[in-house]
Design an enzyme around this catalytic site. Structure first.
Site, PDB file in Angstrom:
ATOM      1  N   MET A 192       0.849  -1.191   0.000  1.00 61.37           N
ATOM      2  CA  MET A 192       0.000   0.000   0.000  1.00 61.37           C
ATOM      3  C   MET A 192       0.889   1.247   0.000  1.00 61.37           C
ATOM      4  O   MET A 192       2.024   1.208   0.440  1.00 61.37           O
ATOM      5  CB  MET A 192      -0.871   0.034   1.263  1.00 61.37           C
ATOM      6  CG  MET A 192      -1.719  -1.182   1.499  1.00 61.37           C
ATOM      7  SD  MET A 192      -3.190  -1.240   0.507  1.00 61.37           S
ATOM      8  CE  MET A 192      -4.167   0.042   1.229  1.00 61.37           C
ATOM      9  N   LYS A 222       0.852   3.296  -6.881  1.00 60.19           N
ATOM     10  CA  LYS A 222       0.407   2.506  -8.032  1.00 60.19           C
ATOM     11  C   LYS A 222      -0.673   3.230  -8.841  1.00 60.19           C
ATOM     12  O   LYS A 222      -0.590   3.303 -10.064  1.00 60.19           O
ATOM     13  CB  LYS A 222      -0.125   1.140  -7.565  1.00 60.19           C
ATOM     14  CG  LYS A 222       0.914   0.260  -6.889  1.00 60.19           C
ATOM     15  CD  LYS A 222       0.351  -1.052  -6.395  1.00 60.19           C
ATOM     16  CE  LYS A 222      -0.671  -0.939  -5.316  1.00 60.19           C
ATOM     17  NZ  LYS A 222      -0.211  -0.398  -4.033  1.00 60.19           N
ATOM     18  N   GLU A 233      -5.597  -2.467  -9.096  1.00 57.68           N
ATOM     19  CA  GLU A 233      -6.114  -3.487  -8.177  1.00 57.68           C
ATOM     20  C   GLU A 233      -6.042  -4.883  -8.803  1.00 57.68           C
ATOM     21  O   GLU A 233      -6.944  -5.698  -8.676  1.00 57.68           O
ATOM     22  CB  GLU A 233      -7.543  -3.166  -7.725  1.00 57.68           C
ATOM     23  CG  GLU A 233      -7.729  -1.795  -7.118  1.00 57.68           C
ATOM     24  CD  GLU A 233      -6.998  -1.579  -5.798  1.00 57.68           C
ATOM     25  OE1 GLU A 233      -6.515  -2.556  -5.194  1.00 57.68           O
ATOM     26  OE2 GLU A 233      -6.905  -0.408  -5.379  1.00 57.68           O
ATOM     27  N   CYS A 284       8.021  -3.127   6.783  1.00 60.82           N
ATOM     28  CA  CYS A 284       9.094  -4.091   6.501  1.00 60.82           C
ATOM     29  C   CYS A 284       8.781  -5.373   7.272  1.00 60.82           C
ATOM     30  O   CYS A 284       7.867  -5.411   8.094  1.00 60.82           O
ATOM     31  CB  CYS A 284      10.446  -3.511   6.913  1.00 60.82           C
ATOM     32  SG  CYS A 284      10.635  -3.305   8.700  1.00 60.82           S
TER      33      CYS A 284
END
Length: 189
Positions: A11, A15, A86, A180
């Site tokens: 997220m 994108k 998506e 991470c």
């Protein structure tokens, strides 16, 4: 030569803004594009690709039963590119349809999406895109809690991490944060 591109990230990596930018660049040259997004994501209204920075544009919706190959082959205009947001929500069959758009119609397809869910399992669409894509690229972003590269998505509920539940729950920063591996297991809340 057309190819199937899969560009994945966690997220908050940009994108959706990339899709909007690519579409703009094609259209600025007088070329036609077709943009799709999942009918599941209605955070900014159904039928829109929207970035968290406030830019959005209309898109065609795809659901589990959408035949994307059929729609593109019947469109009747000369498309330069198909863009999909998506992509994790695509079915295995739809990913094969995308390969047909590339191989039979000679139209490049660029798909953006998450690779893994909040439990670090591949989505159906992501798994098949990893198998069938000609080019696979990671879009990098930074962990919410430290300066390392984010590789996972942490689901949050009431400010606490959640590691169990349904795979799909639509949401933004209120429900998910990019992290991470270390912060996935030990978030600095």
């Amino acid at each position: 030569m057309a190819q199937l591109y899969y560009r994945y990230s966690t997220m908050n990596a940009g994108k959706s803004i990339e899709i909007i930018k690519i579409a703009h660049n094609y259209e600025e040259q007088g070329k036609k594009v077709r943009i799709y997004t999942s009918e599941l994501d209605d955070r900014y209204g159904k039928g829109f690709v929207a970035s968290r920075i406030g830019i959005k544009r209309p898109a065609e919706l795809f659901g589990r039963n959408t035949d994307i190959f059929k729609e593109i082959s019947e469109i009747g205009i000369n498309l330069s590119c198909v863009l999909i947001d998506e992509g994790q929500f695509l079915t295995a069959e739809q990913v094969l349809q995308l390969t047909r758009i590339v191989d039979e119609l000679n139209i490049p397809v660029i798909v953006y999406g998450l690779k893994n869910d909040f439990q670090n399992k591949l989505f159906e669409g992501s798994e098949n895109l990893l198998i069938y894509s000609d080019k696979i690229e990671e879009i990098k972003t930074v962990c919410w809690y430290c300066d390392k590269k984010a590789t996972m998505v942490l689901r949050m509920a009431d400010g606490k991490p959640v590691y169990q539940g349904e795979q799909i729950k639509i949401g933004g920063n209120d429900n998910y944060v990019p992290v991470c591996r270390k912060c996935y297991y030990h978030p600095k809340i």
